[in-house]
Design a protein around this motif. Structure first.
Motif, PDB file in Angstrom:
ATOM      1  N   LEU A  70      50.435  42.578 -15.493  1.00  0.00           N
ATOM      2  CA  LEU A  70      49.495  43.557 -15.434  1.00  0.00           C
ATOM      3  C   LEU A  70      49.191  43.998 -16.813  1.00  0.00           C
ATOM      4  O   LEU A  70      50.303  44.168 -17.710  1.00  0.00           O
ATOM      5  N   PHE A  71      47.961  44.319 -17.239  1.00  0.00           N
ATOM      6  CA  PHE A  71      47.652  44.975 -18.587  1.00  0.00           C
ATOM      7  C   PHE A  71      47.257  46.112 -18.829  1.00  0.00           C
ATOM      8  O   PHE A  71      46.288  46.611 -17.892  1.00  0.00           O
ATOM      9  N   SER A  72      47.525  46.698 -19.685  1.00  0.00           N
ATOM     10  CA  SER A  72      47.092  48.369 -19.884  1.00  0.00           C
ATOM     11  C   SER A  72      46.317  48.455 -20.981  1.00  0.00           C
ATOM     12  O   SER A  72      46.949  47.910 -21.999  1.00  0.00           O
ATOM     13  N   ASN A  73      45.124  48.726 -21.075  1.00  0.00           N
ATOM     14  CA  ASN A  73      44.171  48.984 -22.203  1.00  0.00           C
ATOM     15  C   ASN A  73      44.447  50.053 -23.243  1.00  0.00           C
ATOM     16  O   ASN A  73      44.171  50.179 -24.222  1.00  0.00           O
ATOM     17  N   ASP A  74      45.266  51.068 -22.570  1.00  0.00           N
ATOM     18  CA  ASP A  74      46.012  51.993 -23.703  1.00  0.00           C
ATOM     19  C   ASP A  74      47.334  51.762 -23.690  1.00  0.00           C
ATOM     20  O   ASP A  74      48.048  51.205 -23.076  1.00  0.00           O
ATOM     21  N   SER A  75      47.970  52.431 -24.842  1.00  0.00           N
ATOM     22  CA  SER A  75      49.402  52.310 -25.178  1.00  0.00           C
ATOM     23  C   SER A  75      49.976  53.567 -24.365  1.00  0.00           C
ATOM     24  O   SER A  75      49.713  54.826 -24.880  1.00  0.00           O
ATOM     25  N   LEU A  76      50.623  53.205 -23.307  1.00  0.00           N
ATOM     26  CA  LEU A  76      51.280  54.165 -22.310  1.00  0.00           C
ATOM     27  C   LEU A  76      52.377  54.683 -22.955  1.00  0.00           C
ATOM     28  O   LEU A  76      52.708  56.056 -22.540  1.00  0.00           O
ATOM     29  N   GLY A  77      53.265  53.970 -23.582  1.00  0.00           N
ATOM     30  CA  GLY A  77      54.640  54.114 -23.719  1.00  0.00           C
ATOM     31  C   GLY A  77      55.445  54.074 -22.745  1.00  0.00           C
ATOM     32  O   GLY A  77      54.969  53.625 -21.679  1.00  0.00           O
ATOM     33  N   LEU A  78      56.741  53.656 -22.993  1.00  0.00           N
ATOM     34  CA  LEU A  78      57.734  53.161 -22.167  1.00  0.00           C
ATOM     35  C   LEU A  78      57.669  53.915 -20.661  1.00  0.00           C
ATOM     36  O   LEU A  78      57.465  53.055 -19.625  1.00  0.00           O
ATOM     37  N   GLN A  79      57.836  55.039 -20.722  1.00  0.00           N
ATOM     38  CA  GLN A  79      58.088  55.936 -19.622  1.00  0.00           C
ATOM     39  C   GLN A  79      56.724  55.898 -18.811  1.00  0.00           C
ATOM     40  O   GLN A  79      56.908  55.504 -17.448  1.00  0.00           O
ATOM     41  N   ARG A  80      55.591  55.827 -19.174  1.00  0.00           N
ATOM     42  CA  ARG A  80      54.432  55.936 -18.512  1.00  0.00           C
ATOM     43  C   ARG A  80      53.958  54.583 -17.915  1.00  0.00           C
ATOM     44  O   ARG A  80      53.726  54.260 -16.806  1.00  0.00           O
ATOM     45  N   ALA A  81      54.252  53.606 -19.041  1.00  0.00           N
ATOM     46  CA  ALA A  81      54.078  52.223 -18.438  1.00  0.00           C
ATOM     47  C   ALA A  81      54.854  51.814 -17.194  1.00  0.00           C
ATOM     48  O   ALA A  81      54.526  51.274 -16.219  1.00  0.00           O
ATOM     49  N   ARG A  82      56.467  52.304 -17.072  1.00  0.00           N
ATOM     50  CA  ARG A  82      57.092  51.915 -16.144  1.00  0.00           C
ATOM     51  C   ARG A  82      56.766  52.787 -14.743  1.00  0.00           C
ATOM     52  O   ARG A  82      56.677  52.110 -13.788  1.00  0.00           O
ATOM     53  N   LEU A  83      56.219  53.915 -14.960  1.00  0.00           N
ATOM     54  CA  LEU A  83      55.816  54.948 -13.836  1.00  0.00           C
ATOM     55  C   LEU A  83      54.570  53.893 -13.302  1.00  0.00           C
ATOM     56  O   LEU A  83      54.508  54.073 -11.838  1.00  0.00           O
ATOM     57  N   SER A  84      53.517  53.447 -13.944  1.00  0.00           N
ATOM     58  CA  SER A  84      52.636  52.648 -13.451  1.00  0.00           C
ATOM     59  C   SER A  84      53.013  51.412 -12.720  1.00  0.00           C
ATOM     60  O   SER A  84      52.401  51.361 -11.392  1.00  0.00           O
ATOM     61  N   GLY A  85      54.107  50.917 -13.019  1.00  0.00           N
ATOM     62  CA  GLY A  85      54.589  49.617 -12.329  1.00  0.00           C
ATOM     63  C   GLY A  85      55.387  50.409 -10.844  1.00  0.00           C
ATOM     64  O   GLY A  85      55.287  49.565  -9.953  1.00  0.00           O
ATOM     65  N   PHE A  86      55.944  51.506 -11.085  1.00  0.00           N
ATOM     66  CA  PHE A  86      56.765  51.851  -9.755  1.00  0.00           C
ATOM     67  C   PHE A  86      55.625  52.307  -8.702  1.00  0.00           C
ATOM     68  O   PHE A  86      55.782  51.919  -7.625  1.00  0.00           O
ATOM     69  N   LYS A  87      54.496  53.048  -9.221  1.00  0.00           N
ATOM     70  CA  LYS A  87      53.479  53.420  -8.213  1.00  0.00           C
ATOM     71  C   LYS A  87      53.141  52.080  -7.483  1.00  0.00           C
ATOM     72  O   LYS A  87      52.608  52.168  -6.290  1.00  0.00           O
ATOM     73  N   LEU A  88      53.034  50.659  -8.017  1.00  0.00           N
ATOM     74  CA  LEU A  88      52.403  49.833  -7.487  1.00  0.00           C
ATOM     75  C   LEU A  88      53.476  48.827  -6.660  1.00  0.00           C
ATOM     76  O   LEU A  88      53.385  47.863  -6.047  1.00  0.00           O
ATOM     77  N   ALA A  89      54.578  49.475  -6.873  1.00  0.00           N
ATOM     78  CA  ALA A  89      55.859  48.572  -6.266  1.00  0.00           C
ATOM     79  C   ALA A  89      55.678  48.292  -4.788  1.00  0.00           C
ATOM     80  O   ALA A  89      55.617  49.409  -3.996  1.00  0.00           O
ATOM     81  N   ARG A  90      56.285  47.223  -4.384  1.00  0.00           N
ATOM     82  CA  ARG A  90      56.057  47.258  -2.854  1.00  0.00           C
ATOM     83  C   ARG A  90      57.640  47.108  -2.222  1.00  0.00           C
ATOM     84  O   ARG A  90      57.784  47.244  -0.924  1.00  0.00           O
TER      85      ARG A  90
END
Length: 341
Positions: A70-90
């Motif tokens: 998955l690609f983020s068009n914004d620089s989220l930073g480590l914590q928010r990038a991980r959180l975006s993955g957690f939200k999608l986790a199955r």
């Protein structure tokens, strides 16, 4: 055992070879029946080998493994990038992982085992180290399996060996989990529903730094426990110049903001000791804390664990400056002593 989603984030300065080494170790050393998926979060890296080259490699080499890039068009930073993955986790269980790691055989099963015993457990691997020289030659160094993860009143974070009593108590079973006040920032496992129930990550914290302190305090105070698991090991790659960012004033400011948010919410009346050691943070604006305080209130009502309980039951080694329960303390610093008025 529950199936697991592994979330790996990476940025533009990550070498593709290091990321692929991480993926190979996870796929080769994780039982298929326990791996729900691997979620790769490209945190706004436009390097050519982080796009189609990586995707083609995944499709060709790892075609039997569920990997989502998955690609983020914004620089989220480590914590928010991980959180975006957690939200999608199955998967029922989530594991954050750095993009320059090497897990060892049997790393996941003991983490899941203690979570099965108590679903509100945060279970953490022990970290080993890999060093790489200028010739891209690797050296693997095993770390100990008795360390606790700790923090000081100024939120300095690190590792220390278990005390003599704890080590002696574990002599009959050296594989027994080590109760720890804190957790490391990656390679911990936790049920996704519990992670969300205790507030996930603080989305107002910036970049990275302090989120492991914040998370561990919430786990303990929201009815859970933090365990370091001696049978689970993963190595972290240390590269030359990797920590130079710590001399960057912008990064320091972000850390100070994050630390202030943690202290204001989770240290209760003991936050005065944090400010004694970090007086420059008294004037820092910590932003809106209402949602985090609501989480604390919910957990307090249900589990009745305040920071005083944490100090007594989990981390008495932290101590109270000026003596036990001395909340009227006003520290005076001399070298090398602290004393109370």
């Amino acid at each position: 055992m529950p199936k697991t989603s592994i979330i790996i984030t990476f940025i533009k300065n990550e070498e593709l070879s290091h990321l692929l080494r991480t993926l190979h170790s996870v796929i080769q050393r994780t039982p298929v029946k326990l791996l729900e998926e691997i979620i790769l979060i490209n945190d706004n890296s436009h390097k050519e080998d982080h796009g189609m080259i990586l995707q083609n490699y995944i499709t060709t080499i790892f075609n039997e493994t569920s990997i989502r890039l998955l690609f983020s068009n914004d620089s989220l930073g480590l914590q928010r990038a991980r959180l975006s993955g957690f939200k999608l986790a199955r998967g029922e269980v989530i594991v954050p992982m750095d993009s320059h790691m090497e897990v060892q055989e049997g790393w996941l099963e003991p983490l899941l085992d203690v979570i099965q015993q108590d679903p509100r457990t945060l279970a953490s691997s022990y970290l080993d180290w890999m060093h790489i020289d200028e010739n891209d030659s690797w050296t693997y160094k095993h770390g100990p399996s008795t360390w606790k993860t700790y923090f000081e009143w100024n939120f300095d974070f690190g590792f220390q060996d278990s005390n003599k009593e704890d080590i002696e108590a574990r002599q009959n079973d050296v594989t027994a989990p080590v109760v720890s006040p804190m957790c490391i920032g990656s390679n911990w496992a936790m049920r996704k529903d519990v992670f969300e129930d205790i507030g996930a990550f603080d989305e107002q914290m910036k970049a990275w730094g302090g989120e492991n302190i914040d998370l561990a305090l919430r786990v303990w105070r929201c009815g859970g426990r933090v365990l370091n698991i001696p049978c689970s090991h993963a190595a972290h790659l240390e590269q030359s110049g990797q920590r130079e960012y710590r001399n960057n004033q912008d990064w320091s400011s972000l850390m100070e903001y994050n630390y202030k948010r943690i202290a204001e919410v989770w240290l209760d009346e003991y936050k005065k000791y944090f400010y004694y050691y970090r007086p420059e943070l008294s004037a820092v604006d910590a932003g809106d804390l209402s949602s985090r305080r609501a989480i604390k209130e919910k957990c307090s009502q249900k589990y009745n664990r305040d920071f005083s309980w944490f100090l007594k039951e989990v981390y008495p080694e932290l101590g109270i400056p000026g003596g036990e329960d001395n909340l009227a303390w006003d520290g005076v610093s001399t070298k090398p002593f602290l004393f109370a008025l």
